[in-house]
Scaffold this active site. Structure first.
Site, PDB file in Angstrom:
ATOM      1  N   HIS A  11      45.057  53.259  31.860  1.00 12.98           N
ATOM      2  CA  HIS A  11      43.680  52.558  32.222  1.00 12.98           C
ATOM      3  C   HIS A  11      43.731  51.274  32.183  1.00 12.98           C
ATOM      4  CE1 HIS A  11      39.333  53.109  31.681  1.00 12.98           C
ATOM      5  NE2 HIS A  11      39.551  51.734  31.212  1.00 12.98           N
ATOM      6  N   GLU A  12      44.165  50.571  31.196  1.00 16.25           N
ATOM      7  CA  GLU A  12      44.143  49.283  30.932  1.00 16.25           C
ATOM      8  C   GLU A  12      44.944  48.434  31.915  1.00 16.25           C
ATOM      9  OE1 GLU A  12      41.785  48.031  29.515  1.00 16.25           O
ATOM     10  OE2 GLU A  12      41.207  49.920  28.333  1.00 16.25           O
ATOM     11  N   HIS A  32      43.599  47.890  35.282  1.00 16.08           N
ATOM     12  CA  HIS A  32      42.677  46.624  35.085  1.00 16.08           C
ATOM     13  C   HIS A  32      43.557  45.449  35.629  1.00 16.08           C
ATOM     14  CE1 HIS A  32      38.887  48.501  34.245  1.00 16.08           C
ATOM     15  NE2 HIS A  32      39.512  48.786  32.887  1.00 16.08           N
TER      16      HIS A  32
END
Length: 219
Positions: A95-96, A99
């Site tokens: 998820h990170e 980004h």
């Protein structure tokens, strides 16, 4: 109402007293292994050679992790990692990382927009869930989350109540913006960042600040 004026007193921000747990070496190795595997997969799919992000176990509050674009780093909540382990690794790490990859590929776009969803599902091969579902009771504390334009702050009950009563306001020493209630979202905040050339002289207000919080009193 009289206009607010700056007090000469500067008060440092008081962070939550949450202690960082000692993470087993094997767990840290598992996190790093998952990060490297996801990055290798992304570089292969995107035909890129993005470097490995810096990994820090410094995330506080109920957020599982945050991605810091300019520093190219991922901050992990050590308590939620320790409590959820493999589920945390499988969900939060990609998820990170997504980004960061989206920022490199597309620039500043919506944090969980179509680009991020594509990066999660088509490149990293994981479900694109915007928020985690981990139990957060252990990371809740008697502090209140506030955000500025550059970072997360934790205010004590006393300061939070002073804001609610309209007695005080607080500003970040780094960006000078007024603190607002809520969780900090790095990707969102980056929309308002501007590079200040070295030739520009900052106003005395910003040069004078020497700690993490500027106290503003209403009279």
């Amino acid at each position: 109402m009289c206009s607010a004026r700056l007090s000469s007193r500067v008060t440092p921000i008081i962070l939550s007293a949450m202690k960082t747990p000692r993470l087993p070496i094997a767990l840290q190795q598992a996190v790093m292994r998952a990060l490297r595997q996801a990055l290798e997969r992304a570089n292969l799919a995107l035909k890129t050679d993005y470097p490995e992000p810096k990994l820090l176990y410094q995330q506080r509050g109920t957020a599982a992790g945050t991605a810091w674009l300019e520093p190219w780093e991922i901050r992990i909540n050590p308590i939620l990692l320790l409590e959820n382990q493999q589920a945390f690794i499988d969900e939060v790490i990609p998820h990170e990382l997504a980004h960061l990859l989206v920022w490199k590929q597309f620039g500043r776009v919506a944090p969980h927009g179509k680009e991020w969803k594509w990066m999660m599902e088509q490149v990293l091969g994981v479900p694109a869930r915007r928020t985690h579902q981990f139990e957060v009771q252990s990371v809740r504390s008697r502090t209140f989350a506030y955000r500025c334009q550059c970072q997360q702050h934790q205010l004590t009950v006393r300061r939070h109540n002073r804001i609610l009563r309209g007695e005080s306001e607080y500003r970040c020493v780094h960006c000078g913006s007024l603190l607002k209630a809520g969780e900090f979202v790095p990707a969102l905040a980056d929309f308002s960042f501007r590079v200040i050339p070295h030739s520009v002289t900052l106003p005395p207000f910003f040069r004078a600040l020497s700690r993490n919080l500027e106290y503003v009193s209403h009279h």
